[in-house]
Enzyme design. Structure first.
Site, PDB file in Angstrom:
ATOM      1  N   TYR A  15       0.807  -1.220   0.000  1.00  0.00           N
ATOM      2  CA  TYR A  15       0.000   0.000   0.000  1.00  0.00           C
ATOM      3  C   TYR A  15       0.843   1.276   0.000  1.00  0.00           C
ATOM      4  CZ  TYR A  15      -3.732  -3.253   1.110  1.00  0.00           C
ATOM      5  OH  TYR A  15      -4.628  -4.295   1.067  1.00  0.00           O
ATOM      6  N   HIS A  20      -4.548   6.123  -1.479  1.00  0.00           N
ATOM      7  CA  HIS A  20      -5.255   5.974  -0.203  1.00  0.00           C
ATOM      8  C   HIS A  20      -4.315   6.180   0.986  1.00  0.00           C
ATOM      9  CE1 HIS A  20      -9.232   5.219   1.144  1.00  0.00           C
ATOM     10  NE2 HIS A  20      -9.131   3.952   1.457  1.00  0.00           N
ATOM     11  N   PHE A  65      -5.701  -1.010   9.439  1.00  0.00           N
ATOM     12  CA  PHE A  65      -6.310  -0.828   8.129  1.00  0.00           C
ATOM     13  C   PHE A  65      -7.349   0.284   8.216  1.00  0.00           C
ATOM     14  CE2 PHE A  65      -4.310  -4.897   7.544  1.00  0.00           C
ATOM     15  CZ  PHE A  65      -3.775  -4.780   6.275  1.00  0.00           C
ATOM     16  N   ASN A  67     -10.466   0.936   7.493  1.00  0.00           N
ATOM     17  CA  ASN A  67     -11.843   0.847   7.988  1.00  0.00           C
ATOM     18  C   ASN A  67     -11.960   0.824   9.504  1.00  0.00           C
ATOM     19  OD1 ASN A  67     -12.291   0.688   5.288  1.00  0.00           O
ATOM     20  ND2 ASN A  67     -13.262  -1.314   5.316  1.00  0.00           N
ATOM     21  N   ASN A 113     -14.205   5.534   4.662  1.00  0.00           N
ATOM     22  CA  ASN A 113     -14.370   4.589   5.771  1.00  0.00           C
ATOM     23  C   ASN A 113     -13.459   4.871   6.956  1.00  0.00           C
ATOM     24  OD1 ASN A 113     -16.472   3.113   4.626  1.00  0.00           O
ATOM     25  ND2 ASN A 113     -15.045   1.900   3.410  1.00  0.00           N
TER      26      ASN A 113
END
EC number: 3.1.1.29
Length: 193
Positions: A15, A20, A65, A67, A113
């Site tokens: 990532y 993001h 993460f 969320n 989120n």
């Protein structure tokens, strides 16, 4: 007075440098620029404490993460008794043009989120720095867009440098001064994606 600067993102090599994870990228750049100590894992987040021009600051990158970002942030806020007005969350925003910065306190989460998780546990009365990553082209999958790497990393790094140059203004009561300074600098930077 203690301030909490949070960068939202996802942990893991796959990532890194994705749209993001721009919140993580900003926090990493702040840590290096202001010579904060290396991150330590606490409260399900990577945390470093230091100061920015005489302001005591905790930097945090939730390691749960996106969320579930609210869980570690809530723990840090409660442990250090940080008022919501002293929390600034850096995150990606698809509804804003590439490398454009918006700052606001409270409001909705626009389907993000990470913000939704924080809102659920802390409410909405904290500051958000929204970093524009642009909206995907027609027919382009949104989740693929946010989880793919930037096409123009130079523009991203220039915008992050502009944020760092004026970051101490975020600790003042009138945060619009920060917004205007960063916006003026971005005007003169090549940000074509």
């Amino acid at each position: 007075m203690l301030h909490l600067l949070v960068g939202l993102g996802n942990p893991g090599k796959e990532y890194e440098l994705t749209r993001h994870n721009v919140g993580f990228m900003i926090i990493d750049a702040i840590m290096h620029h202001f010579l904060f100590p290396d991150f330590k894992k606490k409260h399900n987040a990577l945390i470093s404490s230091g100061s920015i021009r005489s302001h005591k600051v905790i930097l945090a990158k939730p390691y749960t993460f996106m969320n579930n970002s609210g869980t570690p942030i809530s723990s840090i806020v409660k442990l250090y008794k940080i008022p919501l007005d002293n929390i600034i969350v850096f995150h990606d925003e698809t509804d804003i043009d590439f490398c454009t910065i918006r700052i606001k306190k409270g409001g909705g989460n626009a389907g993000h989120n990470g913000l939704k998780s924080i809102d659920t546990l802390l409410g909405r009365d904290y500051w958000r720095i929204r970093f524009g990553i642009g909206h995907p082209s027609n027919g382009y999958d949104l989740s693929y867009h946010v989880l793919s790497q930037f096409n123009n990393l130079n523009a991203v790094n220039n915008t992050i440098s502009n944020i760092i140059e004026h970051i101490s203004l975020l600790f003042e009561n009138d945060k619009s001064i920060f917004k205007n300074k960063v916006k003026d600098l971005i005007k003169y930077t090549d940000i074509s994606s």
